[in-house]
Structure formats: structure tokens, C-alpha cells
Design a protein around this motif. Structure first.
Motif, PDB file in Angstrom:
ATOM      1  N   GLY A 303       0.841  -1.191   0.000  1.00  5.95           N
ATOM      2  CA  GLY A 303       0.000   0.000   0.000  1.00  5.95           C
ATOM      3  C   GLY A 303       0.875   1.239   0.000  1.00  5.95           C
ATOM      4  O   GLY A 303       2.096   1.139   0.142  1.00  5.95           O
ATOM      5  N   VAL A 355      -5.004   3.250   5.265  1.00  3.07           N
ATOM      6  CA  VAL A 355      -5.030   3.496   3.825  1.00  3.07           C
ATOM      7  C   VAL A 355      -6.439   3.200   3.317  1.00  3.07           C
ATOM      8  O   VAL A 355      -6.829   2.044   3.181  1.00  3.07           O
ATOM      9  N   ARG A 356      -7.196   4.239   3.121  1.00  3.97           N
ATOM     10  CA  ARG A 356      -8.590   4.118   2.638  1.00  3.97           C
ATOM     11  C   ARG A 356      -9.395   3.095   3.448  1.00  3.97           C
ATOM     12  O   ARG A 356     -10.035   2.202   2.889  1.00  3.97           O
ATOM     13  N   ARG A 358      -8.289   0.780   5.380  1.00  2.00           N
ATOM     14  CA  ARG A 358      -7.608  -0.482   5.704  1.00  2.00           C
ATOM     15  C   ARG A 358      -6.324  -0.205   6.481  1.00  2.00           C
ATOM     16  O   ARG A 358      -5.442   0.503   5.979  1.00  2.00           O
ATOM     17  N   LYS A 360      -2.757  -0.568   7.543  1.00  2.02           N
ATOM     18  CA  LYS A 360      -1.556  -1.189   6.967  1.00  2.02           C
ATOM     19  C   LYS A 360      -0.446  -1.145   8.013  1.00  2.02           C
ATOM     20  O   LYS A 360      -0.194  -0.105   8.627  1.00  2.02           O
TER      21      LYS A 360
END
Lengths: 373, 127
Positions: A303, A355-356, A358, A360
Motif C-alpha cells: 500500500g 489506507v482508505r 484499511r 496497513k
């Protein structure tokens, strides 16, 4: 408001550059490919048009006093031809801008300084300098020369060798230490004025290299004289991020993300034994210590972290924000900078980047991310 | 600069293409789009078995400088994902119409393809 154009806008178009708005200027962001340009700078040499950077000359009997009182570093340490990195802070010690200050040759008994505010800040800094000069009753001329000069950065391990081939005074240029500068003409420049360029062993990529401040009218011939990979602001951003260098407006911003030099990790630009606007606040900050720090991190999961994404604990509690993030072309890994509470700032600390939606996995890593000079 | 726009497939204004194949409708992004993006370094795609809806985002493609949503040109169920892109996202730049494909979808309604732009219409859009 219409965008300002660098003198080489047409030349960049002919070369097929993609352009973008940056600090009110229309600048090349990419010529061939960001990765290709990035690699050229890390492995050989590349050239950047950074004519959107400001140039402000300060001269006169009190030029040094004015510079000393408006910037955080110690300008009295500068001999002619020296330069230094500094911040410009407000009364609260918050960074308004970061800058490089050059000491130009004296004019008679007067010192002359040139400083480079970030793109779009030249008018505000000229105003700031003049206002404080008048308030303090100092005698100094403050001249905004942003539209009189082009500025190019020639960066990479091969930069000096390339420069020595094109400058009229190779001996003078080869003798330059880091952060030293001199005047020289460039071979092959066609200008009738034969105006000299100010050439400095500075840059913002983490590589050795030079920055050239050339008369606006000579821009094309000087740019052409350096025959190497043209690079855009895209590669400049990935290079400076790998080196862990902060970007004004992104890693700090007086309005949206006010930070002191200590939070930003550039406390070395603050000389508390000098008198300058923001000094007292910064002395208190230094004594008390900062609550948050700008840190580097590397994503473990797949990501890319981007400006504005949340940084969280491993349990998902939001503790900070990403200020810069990209895929590092050198490391082929996602890296970034962001602010976290100091208790999370140690290298190796496990964090998450949202990250959007999610989480990470990521780890704090002390910049620079790649070896730099 | 001219871009490839093969006429064996249909296009969407948001720069995705859709091509009928034996294993369903393949989806990817156009040559123009990959050029605009620059170096593609990351692709996020749905899993096999998930549904995508025409006009809605099904994933993202990230270049060094930007994140861009990917919009499904057709509704249906994902039957295959180009997993090569996870290790070699640059395939999107190198070969956007073939090796750089992203998904294969079993379409809910194949006639949706007719609503998309022809190569000629898409070329006019990006000219």
C-alpha cells in the motif's frame, strides 16, 4: 489568479513535459517518468527547473541585522560565498517558511544577502522584511528579484563533473565545499550581458550537486548548457522524501499544520544565542520539550501512505497524520513522514497507517531512508 | 502525442476499457490513462467472487504522484483478477490493453457494453 510562468515554460513544452500548478507557478512535474528521473539523480545526474522558488536580496548597512532578526539561524557565521539553511518563524516560534540564505559579495562596506523563500511566498516575505525593517528603523534595501532570476538544481553524483565542463571558472567551482557558492559565467551562454550565475553547492535531493541562479534572460542557454536528464517536481518530491527533507506546505503549514522547527526535526536551524522573532517561544519549547515529532515510517504491508491519512496505534487508535508519503523508487518500498506523539517516535515502533479504511502495518524509521551525502 | 485505442473493445469516459473474451468481460485502463498517471506503483483490486457495479469504484490504481479510483464499465461478478499486477504494477504502463488487464467479470447484462464509448468516440474524448 493566472499562474506565473517560468522562463523555460515553452522549452519544457517542446520537451514534452507534463506540467502542474505549484505555489502559483506552472511547473514541469514530469518529463519522462518519475522513476527514470529519480534514478538519474541517484546514479548519475539530473537537472531541475526550480524557477518558482523566490529570490529576495537584502543589502545595506543593516542587512545583516535584519536577516539575523527574521531568521532562526546565525547569519553572522556566513562569510562571503557561504550559505545556510534556516527557518522564518512567527512570534510563537511557528515556521512561516524554510529558506536558504546566501551571503553575496559585499557592496562597499555593506553586506548583501540573498534568500530563497518557497514558491508563492516571495511577496509575503518581501513584505515581512520591509515591515520589520521599518518597525525597527533599520537601513536595508529589500528587493524581490523572483522574476529576475531563473533557478536550476543540478543534482547527483555526476553533477559537479558536468558543471566543471560548462562553467567559465572550473577551478573556482571545483573548490566549493558543501553550502559554498560563487559567481561564474556559463560557457556558451548567448546573452549579450554575459551576466554571471550564482552557483552553489546546495540542493534538496540528498545527493551532491549544485544550484544555479541565472539571469531570467539567460535561462534557456544555461539550462541547455547542462546536458543531462531533465527532471520534474515529481522526482524532486520522491528524492527529498527519501532524504527525509521536509516540504513547506506539506510537512508544515502555518495555517493548516503549524509546527515549530523542533517538532519538524530541523531544530539545528535554531540558534537560541541569537535574537530573532520567535526566539523566546522556541527557547521555552526547547526547555519543555515537544509533544509531537515528525517521524519517518516504512510500510510493511502493501500500500501507499498519502498526505492526510491517519496514523494509528496497532490497536487502531488515531495518534497522528501522514504529511508526505510515496513509493520510494530507490527502495521499492512505501515510505512517508508524519507527526506522532513522542512516545511513538522511536525507530522500530510498530504503527498502522489507515489506507482508505484499511490498516496497513508500518514501522517508524529514522530518515534518511537512503544514504545521502 | 497519440495513444493506442484498439477498436476491439469499448471504453468509459473515466478511461477504463471492457473487452468480451471467452472467460468473461476483461477490464483495464486505457493507454491515455496510464500515460496521464505516470509510473504505476500499486493496484488495489477486488477479490474473485465479489460483485462490481457499473459506474462505481471497484479499486484504485496508484502512481507515484497520485491515487485514482477505477470505475467498473459493466456490472457483474469478478471471475478473475490479474494477480501479476500485485508484483509488477508497471505492466499497466507497459501493456495496458493486454498484460496490464485488471479484472475479468461475468456480466449481469452484456447489453451494458453497448452503452460504452466506441474506440472512435473515446479517441475524440482524449484528443
Amino acid at each position: 489568479m493566472s499562474l506565473q510562468m517560468p522562463p523555460l515554460r515553452g522549452v519544457h513544452d517542446e520537451r514534452g513535459a507534463k506540467v502542474t500548478e505549484f505555489g502559483g507557478w506552472e511547473m514541469p512535474v514530469e518529463f519522462d517518468s518519475i522513476q527514470e528521473e529519480h534514478r538519474a539523480v541517484r546514479e548519475s545526474v539530473g537537472k531541475f527547473d526550480v524557477s518558482h522558488m523566490g529570490e529576495i536580496e537584502v543589502s545595506g548597512p543593516d542587512a545583516r541585522a535584519l536577516m539575523q532578526r527574521l531568521t532562526s539561524n546565525d547569519v553572522t557565521a556566513l562569510d562571503v560565498g557561504d550559505s545556510q539553511y534556516a527557518t522564518i518563524t512567527d512570534e510563537g516560534g511557528v515556521i512561516i517558511d524554510d529558506t536558504v540564505i546566501y551571503r553575496l559579495p559585499d557592496e562597499g562596506d555593506d553586506h548583501v544577502f540573498l534568500f530563497i523563500p518557497n514558491a508563492g511566498n516571495d511577496e509575503a516575505m518581501t513584505e515581512r522584511w520591509r515591515t520589520h525593517r521599518d518597525k525597527w528603523g533599520l537601513e536595508a534595501a529589500v528587493e524581490n528579484q523572483t522574476h529576475e532570476y531563473a533557478m536550476f538544481a543540478i543534482q547527483g553524483p555526476g553533477a559537479r563533473e558536468l558543471a566543471l565542463d560548462v562553467v567559465a571558472d572550473p577551478d573556482r567551482v571545483s573548490d566549493l565545499s558543501r553550502f559554498e557558492a560563487t559567481y561564474t559565467t556559463i560557457e556558451g551562454t548567448e546573452s549579450e550581458s554575459e551576466s554571471e550565475c550564482w552557483i552553489a553547492r546546495t540542493g534538496y535531493t540528498g545527493e551532491d550537486g549544485l544550484e544555479v541562479i541565472a539571469p531570467w534572460d539567460d535561462a534557456e542557454s544555461v539550462w541547455s548548457a547542462f546536458d543531462c536528464q531533465p527532471c520534474g517536481l515529481g522526482a524532486r518530491d520522491t528524492l527529498r522524501l527519501e532524504a527525509g527533507f521536509v516540504l513547506a506546505g506539506q510537512d508544515f503549514d502555518r495555517e493548516t499544520n503549524p509546527r515549530t522547527p523542533y517538532e519538524c526535526g530541523i531544530g539545528f536551524t535554531v540558534k537560541l544565542d541569537t535574537e530573532f522573532v520567535g526566539r523566546d517561544a522556541l527557547e521555552r519549547t526547547k526547555e519543555e520539550g515537544v509533544e509531537e515529532k515528525l517521524v519517518g515510517f516504512r510500510l510493511v504491508d502493501r500500500g501507499i501512505a498519502r498526505h492526510g491519512y491517519d496514523i494509528t496505534t496497532t490497536d487502531g487508535d488515531v495518534i497522528g497524520t501522514v504529511t508526505s508519503g510515496t513509493m520510494s523508487p530507490t527502495l521499492e518500498a512505501a515510505i512517508g513522514l508524519g507527526y506522532v506523539p513522542v512516545e511513538y517516535a522511536d525507530a522500530g515502533t510498530k504503527i498502522r497507517v489507515d489506507v482508505r479504511g484499511r490498516p496497513k502495518k508500518a514501522k517508524i524509521e529514522t530518515p534518511p531512508f537512503v544514504d545521502t551525502v | 502525442m497519440s495513444f493506442d485505442t484498439p477498436d476491439d473493445r469499448r471504453y468509459q469516459e473515466s478511461h477504463e476499457w471492457a473487452l468480451e473474451t471467452d472467460d468473461g468481460v476483461r477490464i483495464g485502463i486505457s493507454d491515455f490513462a496510464q500515460d496521464e498517471l505516470g509510473d504505476v506503483v500499486f493496484v488495489e483490486l477486488p477479490n474473485e467472487g465479489e460483485d462490481v457495479t457499473a459506474g462505481e469504484s471497484f479499486g484504485v490504481v496508484e502512481s507515484i504522484k497520485a491515487v485514482s479510483d477505477l470505475y467498473a464499465p459493466i456490472s457483474g461478478t469478478v471471475t478473475a483478477v490479474n494477480e501479476d499486477l500485485f508484483d509488477a504494477p508497471e505492466l499497466v504502463n507497459e501493456d495496458p490493453f493486454d498484460e496490464g488487464w485488471m479484472l475479468a467479470v461475468d456480466p449481469d447484462d452484456e447489453s451494458e457494453l453497448e452503452d460504452l464509448l466506441t474506440a472512435e468516440e473515446y479517441e475524440e474524448q482524449v484528443a
